[in-house]
Design a protein around this motif. Structure first.
Motif, mmCIF file in Angstrom:
data_model
loop_
_atom_site.group_PDB
_atom_site.id
_atom_site.type_symbol
_atom_site.label_atom_id
_atom_site.label_comp_id
_atom_site.label_asym_id
_atom_site.label_seq_id
_atom_site.Cartn_x
_atom_site.Cartn_y
_atom_site.Cartn_z
ATOM 1 N N TRP A 103 -15.338 -6.244 1.414
ATOM 2 C CA TRP A 103 -14.048 -6.658 0.893
ATOM 3 C C TRP A 103 -14.027 -6.542 -0.619
ATOM 4 C CZ3 TRP A 103 -9.701 -8.024 3.544
ATOM 5 C CH2 TRP A 103 -9.842 -8.140 4.929
ATOM 6 N N CYS A 128 -8.142 -6.447 -5.284
ATOM 7 C CA CYS A 128 -7.347 -5.475 -6.042
ATOM 8 C C CYS A 128 -6.587 -6.199 -7.146
ATOM 9 C CB CYS A 128 -6.378 -4.749 -5.116
ATOM 10 S SG CYS A 128 -5.287 -3.625 -6.015
ATOM 11 N N LYS A 137 -4.522 -8.910 -4.374
ATOM 12 C CA LYS A 137 -4.826 -9.271 -2.994
ATOM 13 C C LYS A 137 -6.175 -8.689 -2.587
ATOM 14 C CE LYS A 137 -2.716 -5.390 -0.584
ATOM 15 N NZ LYS A 137 -1.938 -5.018 0.565
ATOM 16 N N GLU A 151 -8.653 -6.559 -0.232
ATOM 17 C CA GLU A 151 -8.551 -5.318 0.536
ATOM 18 C C GLU A 151 -9.900 -5.030 1.180
ATOM 19 O OE1 GLU A 151 -5.549 -2.796 -2.354
ATOM 20 O OE2 GLU A 151 -7.678 -2.381 -2.460
ATOM 21 N N LYS A 152 -9.878 -4.520 2.382
ATOM 22 C CA LYS A 152 -11.119 -4.151 3.057
ATOM 23 C C LYS A 152 -11.325 -2.652 2.961
ATOM 24 C CE LYS A 152 -13.817 -4.775 7.201
ATOM 25 N NZ LYS A 152 -13.875 -5.281 8.568
ATOM 26 N N GLY A 159 -9.494 1.409 -0.716
ATOM 27 C CA GLY A 159 -8.178 0.920 -1.125
ATOM 28 C C GLY A 159 -7.813 1.537 -2.451
ATOM 29 N N ARG A 169 -10.404 -2.715 -9.045
ATOM 30 C CA ARG A 169 -10.880 -3.647 -8.018
ATOM 31 C C ARG A 169 -12.142 -4.373 -8.457
ATOM 32 N NH1 ARG A 169 -10.814 -1.291 -2.162
ATOM 33 N NH2 ARG A 169 -12.635 -0.177 -2.852
ATOM 34 N N GLU A 183 -13.443 -11.659 3.492
ATOM 35 C CA GLU A 183 -12.093 -11.748 2.918
ATOM 36 C C GLU A 183 -11.910 -13.011 2.084
ATOM 37 O OE1 GLU A 183 -7.416 -11.424 4.298
ATOM 38 O OE2 GLU A 183 -8.951 -11.821 5.812
#
Length: 63
Positions: free
Chosen positions: A9, A12, A17, A19-20, A23, A29, A36
Motif C-alpha cells: 500500500w 498518494c 488517499k 492506493e494499493k 498507482g 507517493r 491500507e
C-alpha cells in the motif's frame, strides 16, 4: 524505473488517499506500507517521525 510491489500500500499525495500497488507516479507517493490502515496514516506517521528526529537532534546538540 522504480519497482512497485503490487501487494503493498502507498499513500498518494496528489489524491490524498491510500492506493494499493501500481498507482500514481512514485514522486507523488509515500510508502510502501504493509496494509491500507498504515498507508492511510502516512502523513501522521511522517509527522511523528519528524518530531522524534527533531527531539533527538536537540538532545544531541545539548539543548
Amino acid at each position: 524505473m522504480v519497482a512497485v510491489d503490487e501487494n503493498a500500500w502507498y499513500y498518494c499525495l496528489t489524491h490524498a488517499k491510500a492506493e494499493k500497488g501500481v498507482g500514481c507516479r512514485a514522486a507523488d507517493r509515500m510508502g510502501p506500507y504493509p496494509d491500507e490502515a498504515t498507508a492511510k496514516r502516512a502523513l501522521e506517521l511522517a509527522r511523528e517521525r519528524t518530531a522524534a528526529e527533531d527531539k533527538a537532534d536537540k538532545e544531541w546538540k545539548g539543548r
